[in-house]
Scaffold this active site. Structure first.
Site, PDB file in Angstrom:
ATOM      1  N   ARG A 195      44.124  11.372  48.743  1.00  0.00           N
ATOM      2  CA  ARG A 195      44.405  12.483  47.827  1.00  0.00           C
ATOM      3  C   ARG A 195      45.901  12.614  47.585  1.00  0.00           C
ATOM      4  NH1 ARG A 195      41.020  16.530  46.373  1.00  0.00           N
ATOM      5  NH2 ARG A 195      38.891  16.250  47.060  1.00  0.00           N
TER       6      ARG A 195
ATOM      7  N   GLY B  21      38.089  21.673  27.901  1.00  0.00           N
ATOM      8  CA  GLY B  21      39.454  21.915  27.402  1.00  0.00           C
ATOM      9  C   GLY B  21      39.588  23.058  26.415  1.00  0.00           C
TER      10      GLY B  21
ATOM     11  N   HIS C 223      41.053  31.582  36.301  1.00  0.00           N
ATOM     12  CA  HIS C 223      39.778  31.627  37.033  1.00  0.00           C
ATOM     13  C   HIS C 223      38.878  32.681  36.387  1.00  0.00           C
ATOM     14  CE1 HIS C 223      37.145  31.137  40.484  1.00  0.00           C
ATOM     15  NE2 HIS C 223      36.987  32.445  40.444  1.00  0.00           N
TER      16      HIS C 223
HETATM   17  C1  GRF Z   1      37.245  28.023  32.629  1.00  0.00           C
HETATM   18  O1  GRF Z   1      36.171  28.914  32.772  1.00  0.00           O
HETATM   19  C2  GRF Z   1      38.316  28.314  33.630  1.00  0.00           C
HETATM   20  O2  GRF Z   1      38.405  29.677  33.955  1.00  0.00           O
HETATM   21  C3  GRF Z   1      37.864  27.539  34.852  1.00  0.00           C
HETATM   22  O3  GRF Z   1      37.313  26.357  34.327  1.00  0.00           O
HETATM   23  C4  GRF Z   1      36.841  26.591  33.005  1.00  0.00           C
HETATM   24  C5  GRF Z   1      37.494  25.580  32.126  1.00  0.00           C
HETATM   25  O4  GRF Z   1      37.012  25.609  30.813  1.00  0.00           O
HETATM   26  N1  GRF Z   1      38.963  27.290  35.748  1.00  0.00           N
HETATM   27  P1  GRF Z   1      37.735  24.810  29.666  1.00  0.00           P
HETATM   28  O5  GRF Z   1      37.766  23.337  30.094  1.00  0.00           O
HETATM   29  O6  GRF Z   1      39.128  25.362  29.547  1.00  0.00           O
HETATM   30  O7  GRF Z   1      36.922  25.025  28.449  1.00  0.00           O
END
Ligand code: GRF
Length: 218
Positions: A79, A23, A123
């Site tokens: 789902r 998070g 991402h």
């Molecule tokens: C991040 O690297 C984001 O780009 C990817 O998942 C990771 C999440 O990290 N989608 P966090 O839980 O926000 O620290």
């Protein structure tokens, strides 16, 4: 010139953030709201894992949290059942923009149709390079000199929706995956609140694959 902090319709500021783990991007959004760099309200944080560290971050910030455990087969046989419940939790709080922040689940049409062009993801690569999991490792292993972070709208294609904003990050000679990931993550935290504000400000459109931001020229 339009002030980017012009308050949009108060309802249109409501975010739902979906997480599965650490998070840190959620924290970046919380901090940006708190410091008024982001004119938004986080109405709910939803996790598919009860032990996600991000839940604690939300609680500390006084944000309502919901855990929907996808492994609970008695409640969620499919789902689609799971996504229907997610949609319900978000709609009941009048969420307008759903922010995926490390939410490790593929979304079904049930979810996508409920929030057309209103689900956004971050991402850790410069898409369309290196979609899917371990994007930082993929870039490092491939030997690219640059990678980065991408905020994109979510559609049925994995990491394939219209690109809202990107930020490049260099891959340095001495990097291992951890040092590279940390450098990318730092830029993610900068980029995500900016992209969310851009989306909340409205006036943009999607033309085919392309996200076209509002023209703010005066
Ligand atoms: C991040 O690297 C984001 O780009 C990817 O998942 C990771 C999440 O990290 N989608 P966090 O839980 O926000 O620290």
């Amino acid at each position: 010139m339009k002030d980017p902090q012009t308050p949009p319709d108060p309802l249109a500021r409501k975010l739902g953030v979906l997480i599965s783990g650490r998070g840190s991007n959620l924290q970046a959004i919380i901090d940006a709201v708190k410091s008024r760099r982001l004119n938004a309200e986080i109405s709910v944080v939803i996790s598919n894992k009860s032990d996600a560290a991000g839940l604690r971050r939300a609680e500390d910030a006084g944000i309502p949290t919901v855990v929907l455990d996808h492994r609970d087969r008695a409640t969620f046989a499919t789902r689609e059942d799971y996504d229907r419940e997610l949609v319900r939790e978000l709609k009941v709080r009048q969420v307008r923009l759903v922010c995926l922040a490390g939410f490790m689940r593929l979304l079904t049409k049930v979810f996508l149709d409920a929030f057309p062009n209103a689900i956004v993801n971050i991402h850790p690569s410069l898409l369309p390079a290196f979609p899917g999991t371990n994007a930082q490792y993929q870039a490092w292993e491939h030997g690219t000199k640059w990678t980065g972070a991408t905020v994109h709208l979510v559609n049925e294609e994995l990491d394939g929706g219209a690109i809202v904003m990107q930020e490049p990050v260099p891959v340095l000679d001495g990097d291992d995956v951890d040092t590279l990931s940390a450098r990318i993550l730092e830029r993610e935290h900068h980029l995500y609140p900016l992209a969310i504000q851009l989306l909340l400000n409205g006036g943009w459109r999607v033309e085919g694959r392309r996200f076209v931001a509002a023209h703010h020229g005066g």
